[in-house]
Design a protein around this motif. Structure first.
Motif, PDB file in Angstrom:
ATOM      1  N   VAL A 230       0.948  -1.165   0.032  1.00  0.00           N
ATOM      2  CA  VAL A 230      -0.016   0.037  -0.016  1.00  0.00           C
ATOM      3  C   VAL A 230       0.923   1.046  -0.214  1.00  0.00           C
ATOM      4  O   VAL A 230       1.443   1.516   1.071  1.00  0.00           O
ATOM      5  CB  VAL A 230      -0.841   0.004   1.280  1.00  0.00           C
ATOM      6  CG1 VAL A 230      -2.046   1.231   1.257  1.00  0.00           C
ATOM      7  CG2 VAL A 230      -1.947  -1.062   1.353  1.00  0.00           C
ATOM      8  N   ALA A 231       1.146   1.819  -1.226  1.00  0.00           N
ATOM      9  CA  ALA A 231       1.907   2.925  -1.312  1.00  0.00           C
ATOM     10  C   ALA A 231       0.984   4.326  -1.080  1.00  0.00           C
ATOM     11  O   ALA A 231       0.043   4.443  -1.510  1.00  0.00           O
ATOM     12  CB  ALA A 231       2.658   2.817  -2.568  1.00  0.00           C
ATOM     13  N   GLY A 232       1.815   5.464  -0.924  1.00  0.00           N
ATOM     14  CA  GLY A 232       1.195   6.623  -0.733  1.00  0.00           C
ATOM     15  C   GLY A 232       0.674   6.887   0.567  1.00  0.00           C
ATOM     16  O   GLY A 232       0.966   6.389   1.723  1.00  0.00           O
ATOM     17  N   GLY A 233      -0.152   7.871   0.784  1.00  0.00           N
ATOM     18  CA  GLY A 233      -0.888   8.397   1.755  1.00  0.00           C
ATOM     19  C   GLY A 233      -0.701   9.817   2.261  1.00  0.00           C
ATOM     20  O   GLY A 233      -1.224  10.355   3.298  1.00  0.00           O
ATOM     21  N   ALA A 234       0.135  10.475   1.508  1.00  0.00           N
ATOM     22  CA  ALA A 234       0.379  11.871   1.815  1.00  0.00           C
ATOM     23  C   ALA A 234      -0.938  12.713   1.546  1.00  0.00           C
ATOM     24  O   ALA A 234      -1.627  12.832   0.370  1.00  0.00           O
ATOM     25  CB  ALA A 234       1.348  12.551   1.041  1.00  0.00           C
ATOM     26  N   SER A 235      -1.509  13.090   2.693  1.00  0.00           N
ATOM     27  CA  SER A 235      -3.004  13.900   2.423  1.00  0.00           C
ATOM     28  C   SER A 235      -3.198  14.943   3.407  1.00  0.00           C
ATOM     29  O   SER A 235      -2.683  14.877   4.605  1.00  0.00           O
ATOM     30  CB  SER A 235      -4.171  12.692   2.790  1.00  0.00           C
ATOM     31  OG  SER A 235      -5.581  13.421   2.545  1.00  0.00           O
ATOM     32  N   LEU A 236      -4.032  15.854   3.024  1.00  0.00           N
ATOM     33  CA  LEU A 236      -4.280  17.061   3.982  1.00  0.00           C
ATOM     34  C   LEU A 236      -5.604  16.593   4.791  1.00  0.00           C
ATOM     35  O   LEU A 236      -5.622  17.433   5.826  1.00  0.00           O
ATOM     36  CB  LEU A 236      -4.692  18.158   3.033  1.00  0.00           C
ATOM     37  CG  LEU A 236      -3.616  18.787   2.225  1.00  0.00           C
ATOM     38  CD1 LEU A 236      -4.266  20.310   1.486  1.00  0.00           C
ATOM     39  CD2 LEU A 236      -2.301  19.132   2.925  1.00  0.00           C
ATOM     40  N   LEU A 237      -6.053  15.594   4.604  1.00  0.00           N
ATOM     41  CA  LEU A 237      -7.265  14.930   5.181  1.00  0.00           C
ATOM     42  C   LEU A 237      -7.006  14.158   6.451  1.00  0.00           C
ATOM     43  O   LEU A 237      -5.887  13.577   6.435  1.00  0.00           O
ATOM     44  CB  LEU A 237      -8.517  14.584   4.397  1.00  0.00           C
ATOM     45  CG  LEU A 237      -8.767  15.202   3.101  1.00  0.00           C
ATOM     46  CD1 LEU A 237      -9.818  14.362   2.437  1.00  0.00           C
ATOM     47  CD2 LEU A 237      -9.411  16.680   3.725  1.00  0.00           C
TER      48      LEU A 237
END
Length: 381
Positions: A230-237
């Motif tokens: 599971v890659a990614g996950g940079a989020s403002l939420l």
């Protein structure tokens, strides 16, 4: 013409990737585009761009999502209050934060008009933030979007006519031929032998990550040596509540949970190798503006499992991808297993050129030009 493109962050998110790629393509077409984003000290975009980019200085906001959003809007307004930073023919927001900032600047007479690309709309569960999203929609002087799904939603639900511009894929970056990083990347992530399934977008409800884990549990019955990244996950939420659901689903795997790797954000230089290191992309999203990562995976020679929903059904044909019902993990699992079969992979590979030929960033940028010209006519009318 000189175009200011505004996006909400420097992180590797679809809207940010779109802004950078459109900025580069506009320059190829002879325009002068500058991509802006809020950026703290020392921060920069997740990838280098050969169009000009500018960081917008940020001021720490109060805790909470609404104060954060309002703070980012204020950061943008503060940046463009300096008249030397407003020397553009067109201002173009790529998200609700920057659209609100441009609306404020227009209301104050500092700019004359602006465009807003609506990738998708969210229900934030916060009255203030939802109201700001509504303000962005109503205030824009021109609207663009990346799929028929959202073009239709804007027309039928908000009475807004939006220009469809689509998305592209940079085939000089996302290529099927390996560059030697694939094995090293697997080793760095701790992935052993066995098929690898890749999910991109981090742990989010709209990315359907819990269902992906539930599907993976079924895949393990057939391929016990399989891995899920599971890659990614940079989020403002804040996805904390959904992350708790994800952790519970992961716990149901027992010892096999060690075969699920949470890589976090992956650098742009490594993303093509990560796609190639995977045997399939698993992307059963519930809400997407377009679903750009599916195109990137296909360009890297990796089969894509996607939801049998718009917008995917708009730009993929029956034999271009592997389809699933995103609300039924067993159908996701079936598609994942099929993605490992050589005849299926050969069938999908034969469709690659036809799929990618429809999605070119220069074509996407060219679709912006008539919108920009109408905005300029409005300004000078």
């Amino acid at each position: 013409m000189r175009v200011a493109l505004l996006t909400h962050s420097t992180n590797p998110r679809g809207g940010v990737a779109h802004a950078l790629a459109v900025g580069e393509a506009l320059n190829r077409l002879g325009q002068e585009a500058v991509v802006h984003a809020p950026a703290g000290p020392g921060a920069s975009f997740y990838r280098a761009a050969w169009c000009e980019t500018r960081g917008v200085a940020t001021v720490p906001a109060e805790r909470g999502f609404a104060p954060f959003v309002k703070g980012r809007i204020a950061d943008y307004v503060r940046h463009f209050e300096d008249p030397t930073r407003r020397r553009f023919d067109v201002f173009h927001a790529g998200d609700g934060i920057s659209a609100n900032a441009l609306a404020t600047l227009r209301d104050r007479g500092m700019i004359s008009a602006f465009a807003y690309t609506v990738h998708h709309l969210d229900s934030f569960g916060d009255a203030d933030v939802d109201a700001l999203q509504g303000r962005a929609l109503l205030a824009a002087d021109a609207h663009l979007t990346v799929s028929h799904l959202w073009q239709d939603k804007l027309r039928h639900e908000h009475g807004i006519s939006a220009t469809l511009v689509g998305n592209g894929v940079d085939r000089s970056i996302f290529r099927p031929d390996g560059d030697g990083r694939e094995a090293a990347l697997r080793k760095r992530l701790g992935i052993g032998p066995g098929p690898v399934f890749l999910a991109v977008g981090g742990v989010e409800a709209r990315k359907n990550t819990v269902a992906i884990v539930e599907a993976f549990a079924n895949v393990l019955h057939v391929h016990p040596d399989a891995w899920l990244v599971v890659a990614g996950g940079a989020s403002l939420l804040d996805h904390g509540a959904y992350r708790a659901q994800f952790d519970a689903a992961l716990g149901q795997l027992g010892a096999a949970g060690a075969r699920v790797v949470l890589s976090g954000p992956v650098g742009q230089d490594d993303m093509p190798a990560l796609y190639r290191a995977a045997d399939a992309l698993v992307f059963p999203s519930l809400i997407e503006g377009f679903g750009l990562v599916a195109l990137e995976a296909i360009a890297c020679g990796t089969p894509a499992v996607v939801s049998a929903l718009q917008p995917f059904t708009e730009h993929f044909g029956a034999d271009d991808v592997l389809w699933c019902d995103p609300k039924r993990p067993l159908t996701i699992a079936d598609a994942m297993v099929l993605a490992l079969h050589a005849p299926v992979r050969a069938r999908l590979a034969a469709r690659t050129e036809a799929v990618l030929g429809l999605h070119d960033w220069t074509d996407v940028a060219a679709r912006h030009l008539s919108v920009y010209e109408r905005l300029r006519e409005t300004v000078h009318a």
